[in-house]
Design a protein around this motif. Structure first.
Motif, short mmCIF file in Angstrom:
data_model
loop_
_atom_site.label_atom_id
_atom_site.label_comp_id
_atom_site.label_asym_id
_atom_site.label_seq_id
_atom_site.Cartn_x
_atom_site.Cartn_y
_atom_site.Cartn_z
N ASP A 1 0.80 -1.23 0.00
CA ASP A 1 0.00 0.00 0.00
C ASP A 1 0.83 1.27 0.00
N MET A 2 2.14 1.14 0.09
CA MET A 2 3.00 2.32 0.13
C MET A 2 3.84 2.40 -1.14
N PRO A 3 3.57 3.36 -2.03
CA PRO A 3 4.35 3.48 -3.27
C PRO A 3 5.82 3.76 -2.97
N LEU A 4 6.67 3.46 -3.93
CA LEU A 4 8.09 3.73 -3.79
C LEU A 4 8.41 5.15 -4.22
N ASP A 5 9.31 5.80 -3.47
CA ASP A 5 9.72 7.15 -3.87
C ASP A 5 10.82 7.03 -4.93
N ASP A 6 11.26 8.16 -5.47
CA ASP A 6 12.20 8.15 -6.58
C ASP A 6 13.52 7.48 -6.22
N ASP A 7 14.03 7.75 -5.01
CA ASP A 7 15.30 7.14 -4.61
C ASP A 7 15.18 5.63 -4.56
N LYS A 8 14.05 5.14 -4.05
CA LYS A 8 13.84 3.70 -3.95
C LYS A 8 13.70 3.09 -5.35
N LEU A 9 13.03 3.80 -6.25
CA LEU A 9 12.87 3.29 -7.61
C LEU A 9 14.22 3.15 -8.31
#
Length: 213
Positions: free
Chosen positions: A152-160
């Motif tokens: 339920d928690m999208p990934l932020d840019d750093d995680k992507l």
């Protein structure tokens, strides 16, 4: 009875089957916080591209294998799952928390057939039909993809960026600039009929399988 879905998996002998399985079950979950909440806890599932969901059990009743075999699936050489980069993506949707996009052209026929038989009560993709309309809308509202993580928690840019690097390190080609990657997708595969109505992913199960030949 719970609704079902039709999944397309890589051939079991294709290297991507093992590679994606490892990413989903081990490599990517290891990047999550050690004290993960339910919103980011790992969910394990077979590597696949969903062809369609929302299939009523009334279609296959007590013989799901016979129903799956009755569908005139395209040949393996007509199905080409090809990844679309340049990186993994994330959306605020549980089953699309982290995924690789798939190009429509190589899977349009098999996805349309799955939707026609499994949801719309049709045996072919007729112009201006419900299935034809769905195929036009599908890339915009959902689209073919291979999921890597649910949650339920999208990934932020750093995680992507981190996840993309791990996926490419595993040999999956997302960018033409990365000459070290070797697999841009797979041809053919195995169609699974999966009961997905349970809220617990661990309870999802394949009830019939059909290998494309």
């Amino acid at each position: 009875m719970p609704d079902s879905a039709l999944w397309l998996l890589p051939p079991p002998t294709h290297p991507l089957h093992a590679t994606l399985s490892t990413l989903i079950s081990s490599t990517l979950p290891s990047t999550e916080p050690s004290a993960a909440s339910d919103r980011v806890s790992p969910h394990f599932f077979a590597p696949h591209m969903t062809l369609t969901s929302g299939i009523s059990p009334s279609l296959y009743r007590d013989d799901p294998q016979a129903w799956l075999d009755s569908i005139p699936w395209p040949s393996a050489k007509q199905v080409r799952v090809r990844f679309e980069g340049p990186r993994v993506q994330s959306q605020d949707v549980f089953v699309r928390r982290c995924f690789i996009k798939v190009r429509l052209d190589g899977v349009r026929e098999i996805a349309g057939l799955a939707r026609a038989w499994g949801v719309n009560g049709q045996e072919d993709v007729v112009p201006e039909s419900k299935t034809d309309e769905w195929l036009r809308e599908w890339p915009r509202v959902y689209g073919p993809h291979v999921s890597l993580m649910y949650g339920d928690m999208p990934l932020d840019d750093d995680k992507l960026v981190e996840v993309t690097e791990l996926v490419e390190k595993a040999g999956i080609l997302l960018s033409e600039k990365n000459s070290k990657c070797v697999w841009s997708g797979w041809d053919g595969g195995v169609v699974w009929l999966v009961e997905t109505g349970s809220n617990h992913i661990r309870d999802w199960k394949s009830i019939a399988k059909r290998e494309l030949s």
